[in-house]
Design a protein around this motif. Structure first.
Motif, mmCIF file in Angstrom:
data_model
loop_
_atom_site.group_PDB
_atom_site.id
_atom_site.type_symbol
_atom_site.label_atom_id
_atom_site.label_comp_id
_atom_site.label_asym_id
_atom_site.label_seq_id
_atom_site.Cartn_x
_atom_site.Cartn_y
_atom_site.Cartn_z
ATOM 1 N N VAL A 1 5.861 6.947 3.664
ATOM 2 C CA VAL A 1 6.191 5.624 3.299
ATOM 3 C C VAL A 1 6.556 4.829 4.307
ATOM 4 O O VAL A 1 6.897 3.778 4.347
ATOM 5 C CB VAL A 1 7.186 5.759 2.263
ATOM 6 C CG1 VAL A 1 6.855 6.275 0.936
ATOM 7 C CG2 VAL A 1 8.524 6.325 2.534
ATOM 8 N N VAL A 2 6.914 5.471 5.801
ATOM 9 C CA VAL A 2 7.374 4.685 6.801
ATOM 10 C C VAL A 2 7.027 5.532 7.965
ATOM 11 O O VAL A 2 6.861 6.530 8.178
ATOM 12 C CB VAL A 2 8.881 4.448 6.686
ATOM 13 C CG1 VAL A 2 9.668 5.614 6.968
ATOM 14 C CG2 VAL A 2 9.398 3.253 7.353
ATOM 15 N N ASN B 1 0.775 -1.179 -0.154
ATOM 16 C CA ASN B 1 -0.029 -0.054 0.063
ATOM 17 C C ASN B 1 0.800 1.273 -0.196
ATOM 18 O O ASN B 1 0.487 2.391 0.657
ATOM 19 C CB ASN B 1 -0.989 0.009 1.126
ATOM 20 C CG ASN B 1 -1.959 -1.145 1.188
ATOM 21 O OD1 ASN B 1 -2.348 -1.471 0.177
ATOM 22 N ND2 ASN B 1 -2.132 -1.826 2.261
ATOM 23 N N GLY B 2 2.091 1.078 -0.816
ATOM 24 C CA GLY B 2 2.851 2.401 -0.782
ATOM 25 C C GLY B 2 3.765 2.697 0.207
ATOM 26 O O GLY B 2 4.410 3.580 0.384
ATOM 27 N N ARG B 3 3.650 1.765 1.351
ATOM 28 C CA ARG B 3 4.501 2.028 2.565
ATOM 29 C C ARG B 3 5.582 0.853 2.587
ATOM 30 O O ARG B 3 5.259 -0.141 2.369
ATOM 31 C CB ARG B 3 3.617 2.131 3.719
ATOM 32 C CG ARG B 3 2.982 3.263 3.703
ATOM 33 C CD ARG B 3 2.035 3.494 4.821
ATOM 34 N NE ARG B 3 2.714 3.541 6.196
ATOM 35 C CZ ARG B 3 3.176 4.426 6.955
ATOM 36 N NH1 ARG B 3 3.146 5.679 5.951
ATOM 37 N NH2 ARG B 3 3.635 4.700 7.904
ATOM 38 N N ILE B 4 6.618 1.033 3.276
ATOM 39 C CA ILE B 4 7.729 0.200 3.565
ATOM 40 C C ILE B 4 7.261 -0.712 4.592
ATOM 41 O O ILE B 4 7.150 -0.200 5.805
ATOM 42 C CB ILE B 4 9.108 0.989 3.650
ATOM 43 C CG1 ILE B 4 9.538 1.557 2.528
ATOM 44 C CG2 ILE B 4 10.155 -0.282 3.959
ATOM 45 C CD1 ILE B 4 10.849 2.393 2.885
ATOM 46 N N VAL C 1 12.900 5.597 -2.788
ATOM 47 C CA VAL C 1 12.467 6.654 -1.873
ATOM 48 C C VAL C 1 12.788 7.876 -2.389
ATOM 49 O O VAL C 1 12.393 8.671 -2.569
ATOM 50 C CB VAL C 1 12.664 6.264 -0.337
ATOM 51 C CG1 VAL C 1 12.611 7.538 0.365
ATOM 52 C CG2 VAL C 1 11.977 5.066 0.101
ATOM 53 N N ALA C 2 14.373 7.833 -2.652
ATOM 54 C CA ALA C 2 15.221 8.893 -3.033
ATOM 55 C C ALA C 2 14.460 9.569 -4.498
ATOM 56 O O ALA C 2 14.485 10.705 -4.672
ATOM 57 C CB ALA C 2 16.537 8.530 -3.339
ATOM 58 N N ARG D 1 15.831 7.973 7.127
ATOM 59 C CA ARG D 1 16.680 9.222 6.829
ATOM 60 C C ARG D 1 18.159 8.716 6.975
ATOM 61 O O ARG D 1 18.940 9.159 6.238
ATOM 62 C CB ARG D 1 16.329 10.182 7.697
ATOM 63 C CG ARG D 1 17.043 11.724 7.423
ATOM 64 C CD ARG D 1 16.384 12.608 8.393
ATOM 65 N NE ARG D 1 16.876 12.569 9.708
ATOM 66 C CZ ARG D 1 15.967 12.711 10.817
ATOM 67 N NH1 ARG D 1 14.815 13.098 10.600
ATOM 68 N NH2 ARG D 1 16.501 12.257 11.974
ATOM 69 N N ARG D 2 18.354 8.068 8.118
ATOM 70 C CA ARG D 2 19.808 7.729 8.368
ATOM 71 C C ARG D 2 20.206 6.802 7.125
ATOM 72 O O ARG D 2 21.408 6.821 6.603
ATOM 73 C CB ARG D 2 19.983 6.936 9.696
ATOM 74 C CG ARG D 2 21.395 6.564 9.902
ATOM 75 C CD ARG D 2 21.369 5.959 11.282
ATOM 76 N NE ARG D 2 20.814 6.785 12.165
ATOM 77 C CZ ARG D 2 19.781 6.131 13.054
ATOM 78 N NH1 ARG D 2 19.307 5.138 13.050
ATOM 79 N NH2 ARG D 2 19.404 6.953 14.083
ATOM 80 N N HIS D 3 19.393 5.953 6.489
ATOM 81 C CA HIS D 3 19.528 4.813 5.477
ATOM 82 C C HIS D 3 20.285 5.713 4.364
ATOM 83 O O HIS D 3 20.850 5.283 3.622
ATOM 84 C CB HIS D 3 18.712 3.789 5.364
ATOM 85 C CG HIS D 3 18.516 2.771 6.192
ATOM 86 N ND1 HIS D 3 19.716 2.222 7.044
ATOM 87 C CD2 HIS D 3 17.414 2.340 6.736
ATOM 88 C CE1 HIS D 3 19.002 1.440 7.710
ATOM 89 N NE2 HIS D 3 17.851 1.263 7.840
#
Length: 166
Positions: A123-124, A82-85, A102-103, A131-133
Motif C-alpha cells: 500500500v505504500v 489503485n489500492g495504494r496510499i 491499513v490495520a 509503520r511508525r504512524h
C-alpha cells in the motif's frame, strides 16, 4: 481532459481575453494594445480556444460537454489510488481513517519487522513512515527491540480489501 473546462472558464474570465476570443470568432480584431492582445492570445491558445494562427476553436465546447466528469472521491478514497496510499492526510481524523484501513487489512498474530514491511509495501513505498504512524496510533505494537510487531486492534473498516499480502 477532465479538468480542461477550468482552463477554458479561467481564460474567458478576463475581459481582454474575451475581447480577443470574440474578435477571433467574429474574424475581426480586438481593440487592445499589441502587448495585451498577444498575452491574451497566448492564454487563449493555452486553453485550447485559439489555434496557433489565432483562429477561434469552437469545437472545444462540444468536447468539454461530451467529456466524462472526474469522479469526486470520498472518505479514504480521497487519499488512496489503485489500492495504494497516494498521500497522507493533513487532518488527524482523516489520517486515523487511513491508518485504520491499513490495520484492518493486516493479519492477526505476530510478525517480524521484515514481514510487516513486506505487507506494507503493498500500500505504500515509505514503509518506515507508515509503520511508525501505525505504532504511534496504537494500532500496532512492537517489542522493545522492534523485531516483532502485532496488530493491537483490528478496526472494522469497509474500505479494507482483504488482507495485505506481500
Amino acid at each position: 481532459m477532465a479538468n480542461q473546462w477550468r482552463r477554458v472558464v479561467a481564460a474567458l474570465a478576463h475581459p481582454d481575453r474575451r475581447a480577443v476570443w470574440a474578435a477571433a470568432v467574429l474574424e475581426g480584431s480586438a481593440e487592445l494594445a499589441e502587448s495585451k492582445r498577444a498575452k491574451a492570445a497566448a492564454a487563449l491558445q493555452d486553453a485550447g480556444l485559439l489555434d496557433a494562427d489565432g483562429n477561434a476553436v469552437t469545437a472545444v465546447f462540444g468536447e468539454l460537454l461530451e467529456s466524462t466528469p472526474e469522479v469526486r472521491r470520498e472518505g479514504t478514497e480521497r487519499f488512496i489510488r489503485n489500492g495504494r496510499i497516494e498521500q497522507y492526510p493533513a487532518k488527524q481524523p482523516d489520517r486515523d481513517e487511513i491508518l485504520n484501513w491499513v490495520a484492518a487489512a493486516l493479519p492477526p498474530g505476530r510478525m517480524s519487522e521484515r514481514e510487516l514491511g513486506i505487507r506494507l509495501t503493498v500500500v505504500v513505498d515509505d514503509v518506515v513512515t507508515l509503520r511508525r504512524h501505525l505504532v504511534d496510533a496504537g494500532l500496532v505494537s512492537r517489542t522493545p527491540d522492534g523485531a516483532i510487531y502485532q496488530v493491537v486492534q483490528r478496526p472494522e473498516v469497509s474500505a479494507a480489501s482483504g488482507t495485505l499480502e506481500g
